[in-house]
Every structure is written in structure tokens, then in C-alpha cells.
Design a protein around this motif. Structure first.
Motif, mmCIF file in Angstrom:
data_model
loop_
_atom_site.group_PDB
_atom_site.id
_atom_site.type_symbol
_atom_site.label_atom_id
_atom_site.label_comp_id
_atom_site.label_asym_id
_atom_site.label_seq_id
_atom_site.Cartn_x
_atom_site.Cartn_y
_atom_site.Cartn_z
ATOM 1 N N UNK A 40 0.769 -1.114 0.121
ATOM 2 C CA UNK A 40 0.110 0.165 0.042
ATOM 3 C C UNK A 40 0.843 1.149 -0.004
ATOM 4 N N UNK A 41 1.948 1.444 0.953
ATOM 5 C CA UNK A 41 2.619 2.709 1.039
ATOM 6 C C UNK A 41 3.370 2.707 -0.109
ATOM 7 N N UNK A 42 4.071 1.638 -0.699
ATOM 8 C CA UNK A 42 4.939 1.811 -1.857
ATOM 9 C C UNK A 42 4.245 2.261 -2.778
ATOM 10 N N UNK A 43 2.977 1.855 -3.261
ATOM 11 C CA UNK A 43 2.121 2.308 -4.311
ATOM 12 C C UNK A 43 1.654 3.829 -4.144
ATOM 13 N N UNK A 44 1.344 4.026 -2.947
ATOM 14 C CA UNK A 44 0.818 5.419 -2.816
ATOM 15 C C UNK A 44 1.977 6.335 -2.738
ATOM 16 N N UNK A 45 2.992 6.163 -2.288
ATOM 17 C CA UNK A 45 3.998 6.821 -2.467
ATOM 18 C C UNK A 45 4.369 7.259 -3.689
ATOM 19 N N UNK A 46 4.482 6.196 -4.567
ATOM 20 C CA UNK A 46 4.924 6.284 -5.946
ATOM 21 C C UNK A 46 3.780 7.059 -6.914
ATOM 22 N N UNK A 47 2.494 6.759 -6.583
ATOM 23 C CA UNK A 47 1.606 7.729 -7.226
ATOM 24 C C UNK A 47 1.513 9.084 -7.066
ATOM 25 N N UNK A 48 1.887 9.252 -5.515
ATOM 26 C CA UNK A 48 1.926 11.003 -4.933
ATOM 27 C C UNK A 48 2.921 11.571 -5.692
#
Length: 316
Positions: free
Chosen positions: A135-143
Motif C-alpha cells: 500500500x505505502x509503496x504504491x501510494x508513495x509512487x503515485x503521490x
């Protein structure tokens, strides 16, 4: 044996009687309760008045575990709990008379809906905690891809994240709420609900970053990177604890039934009991029935506790 058959017949008769009463009167009772509840909601309760702590707690549990958001959900929950207590108390009183033990057992049965919701919540949070890294890996990348626009990053993460069903559900609910929030209080409520779905420290920290980014436009990429870095550092130790706890749970899972079987063997081998005599005292006497119920209840509690503890939550 005759006493056991008599108890079974009496339980079936009680069940049949209650079923008949429900079939004849159930729909009228539900209709009456719905009308009374509707009148209370629209006449007796001021519009927009917040729930008290107890109602808000139950409503949150129901929403997270079942996805139901209706205003009547808490009412039906309480109705089910009271019905379970009343039926179990009536049956046990009719079979064994009034006893503190059976009052406690009936109370425990009445609490089963709440116990189920708590167990379901813990299970969901336990499974969801292991989605942290994804979750955090994907959210950080999209952010970062979205030029540090958190609302846009959440929407893109919902589309791209895989093998994380609870995270996708939590982000979807959060996305809907942050599109319609009117003030910081509503935004904080939306973020709090997101955090409560996971019930972890990393979710709390991620929620704080999401709130600051949306409310103030603050760049929180460093904060998200730090959370992700800390999770990767503790991953190996958590996996080791999980293996150790699983081995202990496997042992207990087989030990409890074996202990009961050994108690039967010991009575027959060393105390002069026959199987028939053992089961007569176990199921045809009040003390034996109480003892057996206590064994079953404590065994179920042990299994549930060991299940939760066998897999540590993925958290700091």
C-alpha cells in the motif's frame, strides 16, 4: 441414556415452539419495531445529532466488518443480541432451572454478535496489516507521479494496487469522503475511519500524512518514505515471530482435544468408570453439563486467542 434423550427431545420441542412463534408473529413484530424505530428517528431525535460513544462504537464495528451503513444497523444488532440472550435463557431455565452459571452462559450467548464483530475486526486488521508495504509503496509512487496531489494519488493507487483487497476498499471509501468533505473535522473523520480499518501504528502515521497533505497542501513524500523504510527494516523480525507463534498454535490445537480424550481414558482405566457411566455423569447431571459447557467455551476462547496471537500484526 434416557436422560440424554429426554434433554434432546425437550430442546427440540423448545426450538420447534420458538420457530412456530416466529413464523406466525415474526413479520408483525418486525413491522411494528420498524415503525416505532422510524418514528423515533424522525420525531424524537434531533436531526444531525451525533451518536453516543456506545452507538458510534457499534456502528463503526458493523461498518468496517460488514460494510453496512444503514441507520438501523445498530438497532438490529441489539435486537439480535437480546433475542439470543432471551432464547438461551428460556431454554436453559426450562431444562435445568434458574442458575447463576446458565445466566452467565446466556449472557455470553447474547454477546456473541459483539464477539463475532470484534473477532472479525481483528482478523481483517491482521490480514490488512500485511498489505502495508504494498500500500505505502504504491501510494508513495503515485503521490510523486501526481505532483504531490494526495487526492489524485489515492485515486491512482486504487486503480493500480494489486493483491491488497482491504487497502483498496479503505482507499476507495477515503477517496469518496475526501471529495465531499466540508471542513477539517469531516476530513479528520474520514482519515480516522481509514486508520481504524487497519488499527496499526503505520496506518496512524500514514493517516497523519494524508491529512496534512490534503488539508494544508504539505509535501509529505519524505514522511511516507520514512514509514516505508521502517516497515522494511522490521519485516524479517516479524516473519520470524510469525513462524514461532504458528508452531505454538499448532501444538495447542492438537493438545486440547487430546486432553479431553485422556480424561475419559483416565476415568475408565484408573477410577473404575465405564464409558456409559462417564457419559451419564457428563451429560445427564447438572454439574456434568455445566462442566462440559465450560470446557467447550474455554476451548473456543483459547482457539480464537491463539489464532489471533499466532500471526503477529505487521506493525512497528
Amino acid at each position: 441414556m434416557t436422560g440424554t434423550i429426554d434433554i434432546i427431545i425437550r430442546v427440540l420441542m423448545y426450538a420447534l415452539l420458538l420457530t412456530c412463534v416466529w413464523l406466525f408473529l415474526g413479520r408483525y413484530l418486525i413491522r411494528f419495531i420498524r415503525e416505532k424505530n422510524k418514528g423515533y428517528r424522525f420525531k424524537g431525535r434531533p436531526s444531525g445529532k451525533p451518536d453516543n460513544k456506545f452507538t458510534a462504537h457499534i456502528r463503526l464495528l458493523i461498518r468496517i466488518t460488514t460494510g453496512k451503513t444503514g441507520r438501523d444497523s445498530v438497532f438490529y444488532f441489539l435486537f439480535l443480541s437480546i433475542c439470543l440472550f432471551s432464547v438461551s435463557f428460556t431454554v436453559t431455565t426450562g431444562l435445568f432451572g434458574i442458575s447463576i452459571f446458565f445466566i452467565l452462559m446466556s449472557s455470553l450467548i447474547g454477546l456473541l454478535p459483539y464477539i463475532y464483530l470484534r473477532f472479525r475486526l481483528k482478523s481483517l486488521q491482521l490480514a490488512g496489516s500485511y498489505e502495508a508495504e504494498n500500500l505505502l509503496s504504491e501510494l508513495t509512487s503515485m503521490y510523486k507521479i501526481s505532483d504531490f496531489n494526495m487526492a489524485s494519488a489515492i485515486d491512482k493507487t486504487i486503480e493500480t494496487i494489486k493483491d491488497s483487497p482491504l487497502s483498496k476498499k479503505a482507499l476507495f471509501i477515503l477517496s469518496v469522503k475526501i471529495k465531499d468533505y466540508k471542513d477539517r473535522e469531516e476530513l479528520q473523520s474520514a482519515v480516522n475511519f481509514f486508520v481504524s480499518i487497519f488499527g496499526t501504528e503505520w496506518a496512524t502515521l500514514a493517516g497523519m500524512s494524508i491529512f496534512e497533505s490534503i488539508a494544508s497542501g504539505t509535501n509529505v513524500s519524505v514522511s511516507l518514505d520514512d514509514i516505508l523504510s521502517n516497515l522494511k527494516q522490521i519485516k524479517s523480525s516479524i516473519e520470524k515471530d510469525k513462524r514461532a507463534n504458528y508452531e505454538a498454535f499448532t501444538m495447542v490445537k492438537f493438545v486440547i482435544p487430546i486432553i479431553y480424550v485422556l480424561s475419559v481414558f483416565t476415568c475408565v482405566k484408573y477410577f473404575g468408570f465405564t464409558l456409559g457411566k462417564f457419559f451419564y455423569y457428563q451429560f445427564n447431571t447438572g454439574l456434568g453439563v455445566k462442566f462440559f459447557i465450560a470446557i467447550v467455551v474455554l476451548s473456543v476462547i483459547s482457539f480464537w486467542s491463539m489464532y489471533i496471537l499466532s500471526k503477529p500484526k505487521f506493525d512497528f
